[in-house]
Design an enzyme around this catalytic site. Structure first.
Site, PDB file in Angstrom:
ATOM      1  NE  ARG A  47      -3.684  -0.165   2.810  1.00 27.96           N
ATOM      2  CZ  ARG A  47      -4.593   0.323   3.707  1.00 27.96           C
ATOM      3  NH1 ARG A  47      -4.854  -0.795   3.895  1.00 27.96           N
ATOM      4  NH2 ARG A  47      -5.497   1.404   3.474  1.00 27.96           N
TER       5      ARG A  47
ATOM      6  CB  CYS B  66       8.395   1.118  19.079  1.00 28.12           C
ATOM      7  SG  CYS B  66       9.237  -0.793  19.803  1.00 28.12           S
TER       8      CYS B  66
ATOM      9  CG  HIS C 173      -9.032   5.838  10.891  1.00 29.69           C
ATOM     10  ND1 HIS C 173     -10.112   5.702   9.896  1.00 29.69           N
ATOM     11  CD2 HIS C 173      -9.804   6.016  12.269  1.00 29.69           C
ATOM     12  CE1 HIS C 173     -10.788   5.529   9.808  1.00 29.69           C
ATOM     13  NE2 HIS C 173     -11.217   5.677  11.170  1.00 29.69           N
TER      14      HIS C 173
HETATM   15 ZN   LIG Z   1      11.235   0.641  20.355  1.00 32.77          ZN
END
Ligand SMILES: [Zn+2]
Ligand SMILES: *[C@@H]1O[C@H](CO)[C@@H](O)[C@H](O)[C@H]1NC(C)=O
Length: 273
Positions: free
Chosen positions: A74, A135, A127
């Site tokens: 994408r 992370c 969104h």
């Molecule tokens: Zn991290």
């Protein structure tokens, strides 16, 4: 164009000229006009999967490789597409409003970043964005627009082959703690981030003209915002290529491509630059 539409456009422009805080909500329709698929509904499959099979925490936990291939696909697809005249007109209208000391904000449900690329600054990407990562361990959020995002994904993501899994250590990693990162996107089953909801609430409170583009004012989230605004008698304009259900509370409906209608509504001339 039918004369009734011309009258409606003139009326809308009069409202716009008196507005002090315009709020725009955009959905998949404005991106579709730039050739960006949604991976929802008919023909929306990637490999044998629907977005609802891939854009989830469960799918990512099961196979980060598969989910990263989908997002890599994408990201690379979006790079080949351009903001259209609707995106550009919104960015120009924002500049004009700011010059006049007025507010002009865009909330988008789209993750493709086309509003940013068009130059919109007052933007809430409700969104997330395909070019941001988060992370999975330390939660650090950062932009990553490298192409490909990592070497192991080079030439991967093809919609019609099922290659072997990429080892997790070779997938995109956090620059702080080196753990696996995920796309910074609100997945199915997840909630919109609190800071984003707060910003949206503030804009809804300040808004004195609401424009809904490329999504329906009768479906969530537009319907929720529209009903709050309708109670305060704030005018609502809806621009959609789909026909509008009679349950809509929008004050104005403009039926057709946003790229054609939005520059007219916002009186933005895109021809003589
Ligand atoms: Zn991290
Ligand atoms: C993007 O992520 C990859 C993989 O973790 C990393 O090698 C690259 O440096 C990052 N790019 C940017 C612009 O942060």
């Amino acid at each position: 164009m039918a004369s009734s539409t011309t009258v409606k456009i003139a009326e809308f422009r009069r409202l716009l000229s008196h507005a002090h805080s315009v709020l725009v909500l955009t959905g998949a329709g404005i991106s579709a006009e730039s050739g960006i698929p949604t991976f929802r509904g008919a023909g929306g499959l990637w490999r044998q999967f629907k977005a609802t099979d891939l854009a989830t925490q469960t799918a990512f936990a099961r196979s980060p490789s598969l989910v990263w291939e989908f997002y890599h696909y994408r990201r690379e697809l979006v790079r080949t597409k351009q903001p259209n005249k609707a995106h550009i007109a919104l960015a120009k209208a924002e500049k004009r409003f700011e010059k006049e000391g007025k507010r002009f904000n865009v909330i988008t449900q789209n993750v493709d970043g086309l509003h940013r690329r068009a130059g919109t600054k007052n933007l809430i990407e409700m969104h997330g964005n395909l070019f941001m990562v988060q992370c999975t361990l330390c939660q650090f959020i950062e932009e990553n627009d490298s192409s490909p995002i990592c070497e192991s994904l080079r030439n991967r993501g093809s919609p019609d082959v099922n290659p072997p899994e990429i080892d997790e250590k070779d997938l995109p990693r956090c620059t702080k703690c080196k753990s696996l990162v995920r796309p910074h996107i609100v997945w199915f089953g997840e909630h919109i981030w609190d800071d984003v909801l707060e910003k949206i609430q503030k804009e809804i409170q300040l808004c004195d003209l609401f424009i809904v583009i490329g999504t329906s004012s009768v479906v969530y989230p537009a319907a929720g915002y529209a009903s709050i605004l309708a109670e305060r008698n704030i005018p609502i304009a809806e621009v959609n290529i789909e026909t509008t259900p009679s349950t809509s509370i929008a004050t104005y409906h403009f039926h057709g491509p946003a790229a054609q209608i939005i520059p007219q509504l916002l009186s933005v001339n895109l021809n003589n630059e």
